[in-house]
Design a protein around this motif. Structure first.
Motif, short mmCIF file in Angstrom:
data_model
loop_
_atom_site.label_atom_id
_atom_site.label_comp_id
_atom_site.label_asym_id
_atom_site.label_seq_id
_atom_site.Cartn_x
_atom_site.Cartn_y
_atom_site.Cartn_z
N TYR A 288 22.63 -21.18 -21.37
CA TYR A 288 22.88 -20.94 -19.82
C TYR A 288 23.37 -19.83 -19.37
O TYR A 288 23.11 -19.26 -18.28
N GLU A 289 23.99 -19.05 -20.38
CA GLU A 289 24.43 -17.81 -19.90
C GLU A 289 23.44 -16.80 -19.77
O GLU A 289 23.30 -16.08 -18.78
N MET A 290 22.18 -16.98 -20.52
CA MET A 290 21.17 -16.13 -20.48
C MET A 290 20.23 -16.51 -19.41
O MET A 290 19.51 -15.58 -18.63
N LEU A 291 20.10 -17.96 -19.28
CA LEU A 291 19.31 -18.38 -17.92
C LEU A 291 19.74 -17.66 -16.60
O LEU A 291 18.93 -17.32 -15.91
N ASP A 292 20.93 -17.86 -16.49
CA ASP A 292 21.93 -17.40 -15.24
C ASP A 292 21.53 -15.75 -14.91
O ASP A 292 21.43 -15.59 -13.89
N HIS A 293 21.61 -15.15 -15.99
CA HIS A 293 21.58 -13.80 -15.81
C HIS A 293 20.09 -12.92 -15.98
O HIS A 293 19.88 -11.97 -15.61
N CYS A 294 19.46 -13.52 -16.85
CA CYS A 294 18.06 -13.10 -17.10
C CYS A 294 16.90 -13.54 -16.14
O CYS A 294 16.13 -12.84 -15.85
N TYR A 295 17.17 -14.64 -15.54
CA TYR A 295 16.39 -15.46 -14.65
C TYR A 295 16.80 -15.92 -13.40
O TYR A 295 16.94 -17.02 -13.00
N PRO A 296 17.73 -15.18 -12.77
CA PRO A 296 18.36 -15.48 -11.78
C PRO A 296 17.62 -15.96 -10.52
O PRO A 296 16.54 -15.36 -10.14
N GLY A 297 17.57 -17.28 -10.13
CA GLY A 297 17.07 -18.04 -8.87
C GLY A 297 15.75 -18.37 -9.17
O GLY A 297 14.72 -18.71 -8.57
N GLN A 298 15.10 -18.18 -10.61
CA GLN A 298 13.87 -18.55 -11.07
C GLN A 298 13.80 -19.98 -12.05
O GLN A 298 14.72 -20.39 -12.54
N GLU A 299 12.80 -20.82 -11.78
CA GLU A 299 12.71 -21.89 -12.64
C GLU A 299 12.17 -21.69 -13.88
O GLU A 299 12.43 -22.23 -15.03
#
Length: 364
Positions: A288-299
């Motif tokens: 979740y840390e990487m999803l939030d910062h590497c894909y901000p606002g993306q599905e």
């Protein structure tokens, strides 16, 4: 001059390419162990050296003579090699003495009396003088293999090829065969040994070859291969590493499926519940840390989570390959809750950016 020289050796069975270009030199008196997973070409390579398998291409020189050359006297050249097989291959219709004397009498024209004297000396050295006139079927597997080694020595070979000499034996018989090979090693016999006995390979060899992908994937001294392997597949083989992997291609991935997979992985390899829970928490927070910062606002996303476990020393590691924007969660000024948890439970944490991927490894 090298005792054995192999250049560009290739061998296929139909569409299956087993050996993809092997180059190897073996010196007089050198002891080389070959290790690797099942089906990696170890035995095919060994059989090719004596032309029991005919290579598709490449050259093999034995004591300066090319055994692969067109019209080469194969039978004469390979008398310099002794071969010990997995299944002994003693002649069941002959007793032990006849098995040992057949080749030197027929091929080397040795007088039968001299052959018998030599056979008794060898049998005494391996502790089987009392079985000189026994039939092979009355002997244990370990005894038959010791006889097979003596049969090789009757021809005074310059090198002995051992093709997994203990794989067909009951575990209680392995030690007696390995003891004979150790004896030969101490006497300076040149040997190439295909084996699954890692401790034995470490003890008896000067050099270890790890076969994978149809090539000599890595080679070195026993200390280099067993204590400090450099390449990924060698490390996995030596440490008997097991993997759990989970791919995430969107933010709304199935968290319970991932956690259930980790739970099953932990149960399969005997993790205690505390260790499994720690793994689950670390994986969840890291993802979740990487999803939030590497894909901000993306599905859509591109993350590959791997959990590895080394059976030899219990080392557990989490590796995450994550695309998207460059981001090192462990170099920020303010740690979030997830990063704080990860730092608290981890023994080591490493980050690198490679081929547009964030790569994070965490040792627990």
């Amino acid at each position: 001059m090298n005792l054995i020289e192999v250049k560009g050796l290739k061998k296929s069975f139909g569409s299956l390419e087993v050996l993809k270009g092997i180059d190897l030199s073996v010196k007089q008196g050198e002891r080389v162990a070959i290790i690797g997973g099942s089906g990696c070409g170890k035995s095919v390579f060994l059989r090719s050296l004596s032309m029991l398998e005919k290579p598709d291409s490449g050259q093999i020189f034995i004591d300066g003579q090319e055994i692969t050359a067109k019209g080469a006297p194969v039978d004469t050249i390979r008398r310099a090699m002794g071969v010990v097989f997995q299944k002994f291959h003693l002649f069941s219709e002959m007793n032990v003495m006849d098995n040992l004397c057949l080749a030197p009498v027929k091929l080397n024209k040795m007088p039968r009396k001299d052959a018998e004297q030599k056979a008794m000396e060898l049998l005494s050295q391996v502790g089987l003088a009392s079985r000189a006139h026994s039939w092979p079927t009355t002997l244990s597997g370990g005894q038959q293999q010791r006889i097979a080694i003596c049969r090789c020595l009757m021809m005074d070979p310059k090198v002995i090829l051992f093709d997994e000499p203990t794989s067909a034996l009951d575990p209680t018989m392995v030690g007696e065969v390995l003891a004979v090979i150790r004896m030969l090693a101490k006497r300076g016999m040149s040997m190439i040994i295909v084996t699954h006995e890692m401790n034995f390979a470490r003890e008896v060899s000067d050099r270890v070859l790890f076969f994978a992908d149809g090539v000599i994937y890595e080679e070195g001294t026993p200390a280099e291969i067993f204590d400090a392997p450099q390449r990924e597949k060698t490390v996995a083989f030596i440490r008997k590493i097991k993997y759990f992997t989970y791919y995430i291609d969107e933010r709304s991935f199935d968290l319970m499926q991932m956690q259930g997979g980790i739970q099953n992985f932990g149960e399969k390899y005997g993790f205690d519940q505390k260790h499994t829970y720690r793994l689950q928490i670390c994986c969840e927070e890291l993802v979740y840390e990487m999803l939030d910062h590497c894909y901000p606002g993306q599905e859509k996303a591109d993350l590959l989570l791997s959990v590895s476990y080394a059976e030899t020393d219990g080392h557990t590691e989490i590796i995450l390959n994550c695309g998207g924007e460059a981001y090192d969660p462990f170099s920020q000024d303010d740690d979030g809750l997830g990063v704080t948890i990860l730092k608290k439970v981890a023994k080591e944490i490493h980050f690198r950016r490679e081929n547009d991927q964030n790569v994070i490894s965490i040792s627990l």
